[in-house]
Write an enzyme that holds these catalytic residues in place. Structure first.
Site, PDB file in Angstrom:
ATOM      1  N   VAL A 163       0.906  -1.202  -0.095  1.00  0.00           N
ATOM      2  CA  VAL A 163      -0.147   0.061  -0.103  1.00  0.00           C
ATOM      3  C   VAL A 163       0.772   1.310  -0.126  1.00  0.00           C
ATOM      4  O   VAL A 163       0.385   2.340   0.295  1.00  0.00           O
ATOM      5  CB  VAL A 163      -0.968  -0.214   1.264  1.00  0.00           C
ATOM      6  CG1 VAL A 163      -1.737  -1.390   1.196  1.00  0.00           C
ATOM      7  CG2 VAL A 163      -0.223   0.101   2.773  1.00  0.00           C
ATOM      8  N   ASP A 164       2.310   1.180  -0.147  1.00  0.00           N
ATOM      9  CA  ASP A 164       3.274   2.261   0.169  1.00  0.00           C
ATOM     10  C   ASP A 164       3.513   2.981  -1.131  1.00  0.00           C
ATOM     11  O   ASP A 164       4.127   4.124  -0.870  1.00  0.00           O
ATOM     12  CB  ASP A 164       4.526   1.481   0.454  1.00  0.00           C
ATOM     13  CG  ASP A 164       4.953   0.682  -0.348  1.00  0.00           C
ATOM     14  OD1 ASP A 164       5.019   0.870  -1.620  1.00  0.00           O
ATOM     15  OD2 ASP A 164       5.949  -0.222   0.214  1.00  0.00           O
ATOM     16  N   HIS A 190      -4.245  -4.256  -2.572  1.00  0.00           N
ATOM     17  CA  HIS A 190      -4.710  -4.103  -0.879  1.00  0.00           C
ATOM     18  C   HIS A 190      -4.936  -2.714  -0.739  1.00  0.00           C
ATOM     19  O   HIS A 190      -5.107  -2.310   0.378  1.00  0.00           O
ATOM     20  CB  HIS A 190      -3.724  -4.705  -0.103  1.00  0.00           C
ATOM     21  CG  HIS A 190      -3.558  -6.328  -0.216  1.00  0.00           C
ATOM     22  ND1 HIS A 190      -2.603  -7.069   0.542  1.00  0.00           N
ATOM     23  CD2 HIS A 190      -4.672  -7.076  -0.566  1.00  0.00           C
ATOM     24  CE1 HIS A 190      -2.846  -8.372   0.320  1.00  0.00           C
ATOM     25  NE2 HIS A 190      -3.805  -8.403  -0.371  1.00  0.00           N
ATOM     26  N   CYS A 214     -19.577   5.745   1.782  1.00  0.00           N
ATOM     27  CA  CYS A 214     -19.885   6.763   0.594  1.00  0.00           C
ATOM     28  C   CYS A 214     -18.973   6.613  -0.469  1.00  0.00           C
ATOM     29  O   CYS A 214     -17.542   6.028  -0.308  1.00  0.00           O
ATOM     30  CB  CYS A 214     -19.539   8.150   0.883  1.00  0.00           C
ATOM     31  SG  CYS A 214     -21.181   8.829   1.967  1.00  0.00           S
ATOM     32  N   THR A 254       7.397 -11.661  -0.823  1.00  0.00           N
ATOM     33  CA  THR A 254       6.087 -11.901  -0.302  1.00  0.00           C
ATOM     34  C   THR A 254       6.063 -13.371   0.606  1.00  0.00           C
ATOM     35  O   THR A 254       6.856 -14.258  -0.108  1.00  0.00           O
ATOM     36  CB  THR A 254       4.827 -12.111  -1.173  1.00  0.00           C
ATOM     37  OG1 THR A 254       3.704 -12.301  -0.423  1.00  0.00           O
ATOM     38  CG2 THR A 254       4.939 -12.903  -2.329  1.00  0.00           C
ATOM     39  N   SER A 255       5.705 -13.496   1.709  1.00  0.00           N
ATOM     40  CA  SER A 255       5.477 -14.804   2.381  1.00  0.00           C
ATOM     41  C   SER A 255       4.796 -15.486   1.781  1.00  0.00           C
ATOM     42  O   SER A 255       4.810 -16.855   2.292  1.00  0.00           O
ATOM     43  CB  SER A 255       5.494 -14.409   4.015  1.00  0.00           C
ATOM     44  OG  SER A 255       4.054 -13.626   4.074  1.00  0.00           O
TER      45      SER A 255
HETATM   46  C1  BJW Z   1      12.361 -10.059   1.236  1.00  0.00           C
HETATM   47  C2  BJW Z   1      13.262  -9.058   1.536  1.00  0.00           C
HETATM   48  C3  BJW Z   1      14.151  -8.460   0.299  1.00  0.00           C
HETATM   49  C4  BJW Z   1      12.376  -9.186   3.277  1.00  0.00           C
HETATM   50  N1  BJW Z   1      14.033  -8.950  -0.743  1.00  0.00           N
HETATM   51  N2  BJW Z   1      12.432 -10.664  -0.104  1.00  0.00           N
HETATM   52  C5  BJW Z   1      -8.020 -19.322   3.422  1.00  0.00           C
HETATM   53  C6  BJW Z   1      -8.242 -19.046   1.940  1.00  0.00           C
HETATM   54  C7  BJW Z   1      -8.512 -17.718   1.602  1.00  0.00           C
HETATM   55  C8  BJW Z   1      -8.547 -16.530   2.468  1.00  0.00           C
HETATM   56  C9  BJW Z   1      -8.403 -16.835   3.680  1.00  0.00           C
HETATM   57  C10 BJW Z   1      -8.007 -18.265   4.040  1.00  0.00           C
HETATM   58  N3  BJW Z   1      -8.094 -18.011   5.690  1.00  0.00           N
HETATM   59  C11 BJW Z   1      -8.313 -16.867   6.001  1.00  0.00           C
HETATM   60  C12 BJW Z   1      -8.289 -16.047   4.857  1.00  0.00           C
HETATM   61  C13 BJW Z   1      -8.698 -14.717   4.612  1.00  0.00           C
HETATM   62  C14 BJW Z   1      -7.267 -13.839   4.794  1.00  0.00           C
HETATM   63  C15 BJW Z   1      -5.891 -14.671   4.575  1.00  0.00           C
HETATM   64  O1  BJW Z   1      -5.605 -14.954   3.507  1.00  0.00           O
HETATM   65  N4  BJW Z   1      -5.424 -15.002   5.642  1.00  0.00           N
HETATM   66  C16 BJW Z   1      -4.225 -15.654   6.025  1.00  0.00           C
HETATM   67  C17 BJW Z   1      -3.253 -15.011   6.681  1.00  0.00           C
HETATM   68  C18 BJW Z   1      -4.298 -17.168   6.053  1.00  0.00           C
HETATM   69  N5  BJW Z   1      -7.553 -13.084   3.620  1.00  0.00           N
HETATM   70  C19 BJW Z   1      -8.205 -11.964   3.483  1.00  0.00           C
HETATM   71  O2  BJW Z   1      -9.035 -11.686   4.669  1.00  0.00           O
HETATM   72  C20 BJW Z   1      -8.263 -11.154   2.188  1.00  0.00           C
HETATM   73  N6  BJW Z   1      -9.856 -11.191   1.848  1.00  0.00           N
HETATM   74  C21 BJW Z   1     -10.332 -12.182   1.537  1.00  0.00           C
HETATM   75  O3  BJW Z   1      -9.779 -13.419   1.420  1.00  0.00           O
HETATM   76  O4  BJW Z   1     -11.523 -12.043   1.257  1.00  0.00           O
HETATM   77  C22 BJW Z   1     -12.398 -13.116   0.994  1.00  0.00           C
HETATM   78  C23 BJW Z   1     -12.572 -13.477   2.555  1.00  0.00           C
HETATM   79  C24 BJW Z   1     -13.303 -12.820   3.356  1.00  0.00           C
HETATM   80  C25 BJW Z   1     -13.594 -13.285   4.838  1.00  0.00           C
HETATM   81  C26 BJW Z   1     -13.109 -14.483   5.311  1.00  0.00           C
HETATM   82  C27 BJW Z   1     -12.474 -15.212   4.343  1.00  0.00           C
HETATM   83  C28 BJW Z   1     -12.298 -14.851   2.888  1.00  0.00           C
HETATM   84  C29 BJW Z   1      -7.833  -9.866   2.513  1.00  0.00           C
HETATM   85  C30 BJW Z   1      -6.411 -10.003   2.639  1.00  0.00           C
HETATM   86  C31 BJW Z   1      -5.990  -8.196   3.080  1.00  0.00           C
HETATM   87  C32 BJW Z   1      -4.591  -8.135   3.642  1.00  0.00           C
HETATM   88  N7  BJW Z   1      -4.207  -7.059   4.198  1.00  0.00           N
HETATM   89  C33 BJW Z   1      -2.897  -6.895   4.743  1.00  0.00           C
HETATM   90  C34 BJW Z   1      -2.894  -5.549   5.623  1.00  0.00           C
HETATM   91  C35 BJW Z   1      -3.118  -4.564   4.885  1.00  0.00           C
HETATM   92  C36 BJW Z   1      -3.179  -3.240   5.646  1.00  0.00           C
HETATM   93  C37 BJW Z   1      -1.932  -2.541   5.759  1.00  0.00           C
HETATM   94  O5  BJW Z   1      -1.109  -2.459   5.211  1.00  0.00           O
HETATM   95  O6  BJW Z   1      -2.196  -1.602   6.672  1.00  0.00           O
HETATM   96  O7  BJW Z   1      -1.865  -6.713   3.736  1.00  0.00           O
HETATM   97  S1  BJW Z   1      -2.407  -8.307   5.544  1.00  0.00           S
HETATM   98  C38 BJW Z   1      -0.621  -7.808   5.237  1.00  0.00           C
HETATM   99  O8  BJW Z   1      -0.380  -9.200   4.727  1.00  0.00           O
HETATM  100  C39 BJW Z   1      -0.474  -6.910   4.098  1.00  0.00           C
HETATM  101  C40 BJW Z   1       0.029  -7.476   3.215  1.00  0.00           C
HETATM  102  O9  BJW Z   1      -0.307  -7.088   1.710  1.00  0.00           O
HETATM  103  C41 BJW Z   1      -0.141  -9.007   3.183  1.00  0.00           C
HETATM  104  C42 BJW Z   1       0.854  -9.876   2.674  1.00  0.00           C
HETATM  105  O10 BJW Z   1       1.981  -9.661   3.346  1.00  0.00           O
HETATM  106  P1  BJW Z   1       3.396  -9.960   2.658  1.00  0.00           P
HETATM  107  O11 BJW Z   1       3.705  -8.820   1.596  1.00  0.00           O
HETATM  108  O12 BJW Z   1       3.542 -11.245   1.998  1.00  0.00           O
HETATM  109  O13 BJW Z   1       4.541  -9.579   3.575  1.00  0.00           O
HETATM  110  P2  BJW Z   1       5.016 -10.360   4.830  1.00  0.00           P
HETATM  111  O14 BJW Z   1       5.781  -9.536   5.862  1.00  0.00           O
HETATM  112  O15 BJW Z   1       4.341 -11.685   5.159  1.00  0.00           O
HETATM  113  O16 BJW Z   1       6.486 -11.156   3.944  1.00  0.00           O
HETATM  114  C43 BJW Z   1       7.672 -10.449   3.598  1.00  0.00           C
HETATM  115  C44 BJW Z   1       8.415 -11.325   2.804  1.00  0.00           C
HETATM  116  O17 BJW Z   1       9.574 -10.660   2.162  1.00  0.00           O
HETATM  117  C45 BJW Z   1       9.128 -12.508   3.785  1.00  0.00           C
HETATM  118  O18 BJW Z   1       8.775 -13.660   2.967  1.00  0.00           O
HETATM  119  C46 BJW Z   1      10.575 -12.117   3.760  1.00  0.00           C
HETATM  120  O19 BJW Z   1      11.413 -13.338   3.689  1.00  0.00           O
HETATM  121  C47 BJW Z   1      10.548 -11.226   2.294  1.00  0.00           C
HETATM  122  N8  BJW Z   1      11.587 -10.425   2.235  1.00  0.00           N
HETATM  123  N9  BJW Z   1      13.133  -8.818   2.877  1.00  0.00           N
HETATM  124  C48 BJW Z   1      13.241 -10.056  -0.826  1.00  0.00           C
HETATM  125  N10 BJW Z   1      15.175  -7.559   0.792  1.00  0.00           N
END
Ligand code: BJW
Length: 243
Positions: free
Chosen positions: A97-98, A113, A125, A185-186
């Site tokens: 989101v950055d 996201h 709204c 991404t993780s």
């Molecule tokens: C490097 C590095 C370098 C470091 N070079 N690499 C099962 C199936 C489907 C859905 C679900 C499910 N169980 C639960 C759900 C729902 C949920 C979900 O997936 N949960 C899981 C945790 C299981 N998903 C949702 O709720 C989504 N909506 C949805 O599915 O709607 C339908 C639904 C509704 C109701 C119930 C169920 C389904 C919405 C997801 C929204 C995610 N939002 C966030 C927060 C945003 C808020 C904010 O920013 O303020 O988004 S969560 C957070 O995680 C953020 C990120 O975009 C997202 C992903 O994280 P990311 O980018 O992978 O970061 P990290 O920190 O996890 O990893 C960093 C990686 O970088 C690491 O691997 C490091 O090793 C690496 N790294 N330095 C290269 N230099």
């Protein structure tokens, strides 16, 4: 380096996560440094947290916005933007989101996201308000100009549905891409966690770039372990003169 040569007419898609911005100084969500101001993001980035204590959630976002505004795109964002600039067909699908891909100059971006520099009415709204990186926290509007309810970040929280048009745009691209680079991404948050599978099923060559193995490592065609800001320029820069 990646096992298949990128050709000038290949469609190249980047799926990025928080790790691509880590070298810019933006904290990731999970792992050792995955804390934002001592808070677990997964506890604050929810509609429930906002309903319980909107002030706390809004203050947390104000703090994050300021931190992010002080960061700059890094070599990974720049290498992707340079490839698009050089005439390659590049689309970025980002979970971040950055705004750093846009600030680097990428133009074709799907922000799955949302964007921390956008606000919308917490009551639904429809209008979206964009604020600039330079806007001081005290000048960020708090109330919806249409109905007066609190504004919230234009971000998809846990348990909320992604915007259907963004999911469609991502699906469409994943079904029509020659390369997918999954960067920093993780691979645990859905639906983005399934995108690699979709692209692979549709015939793409899938490359993961991460500092460690992830649950996606088993399905990709190649995993490159290392920092995105070091690896991506090595892959893309040699292509720049070739278009
Ligand atoms: C490097 C590095 C370098 C470091 N070079 N690499 C099962 C199936 C489907 C859905 C679900 C499910 N169980 C639960 C759900 C729902 C949920 C979900 O997936 N949960 C899981 C945790 C299981 N998903 C949702 O709720 C989504 N909506 C949805 O599915 O709607 C339908 C639904 C509704 C109701 C119930 C169920 C389904 C919405 C997801 C929204 C995610 N939002 C966030 C927060 C945003 C808020 C904010 O920013 O303020 O988004 S969560 C957070 O995680 C953020 C990120 O975009 C997202 C992903 O994280 P990311 O980018 O992978 O970061 P990290 O920190 O996890 O990893 C960093 C990686 O970088 C690491 O691997 C490091 O090793 C690496 N790294 N330095 C290269 N230099």
């Amino acid at each position: 380096m990646i096992g298949r040569k990128i050709r000038r007419d290949d469609r190249i898609t980047i799926l990025s996560g928080a790790g691509i911005s880590a070298e810019s100084g933006v904290p990731t969500f999970r792992g050792e440094d995955g804390l934002w101001k001592g808070y677990d993001a997964t506890q604050l980035a929810t509609p429930q947290a906002f309903a319980r204590d909107p002030q706390k959630v809004l203050e947390w976002y104000t703090w994050r916005r300021k931190l992010i505004a002080e960061c700059n795109p890094n070599a990974a964002h720049n290498a992707i933007a340079a490839l698009e600039d050089a005439g390659y067909d590049v689309t970025v699908i980002t979970q971040n989101v950055d705004n750093l891909h846009r600030r680097a100059g990428s133009r074709k971006i799907v922000e799955l996201h949302g964007n921390i520099f956008k606000l919308r009415c917490s009551g639904g709204c429809s209008g979206i308000i964009t604020i600039s990186e330079e806007t001081p926290p005290e000048n960020i509007p708090r109330a919806c100009p249409a109905c007066g309810l609190l504004l919230r970040p234009h971000i998809v929280w846990f348990g909320e549905f992604l915007y259907p048009e963004d999911v469609s745009a991502a699906h469409c691209r994943l079904a029509n891409t020659d390369f997918l680079f999954i960067v920093g991404t993780s691979g645990v948050v859905h639906p983005a966690a399934s995108f690699g599978y979709l692209a692979k099923e549709a015939g793409a060559y899938v490359v993961e770039i991460n500092i460690e193995l992830t649950p996606l490592s088993e399905m990709v065609d190649a995993t490159l372990i290392g920092r995105a800001g070091e690896i991506l320029p090595k892959i893309f820069e040699p292509l720049l003169g070739a278009k």
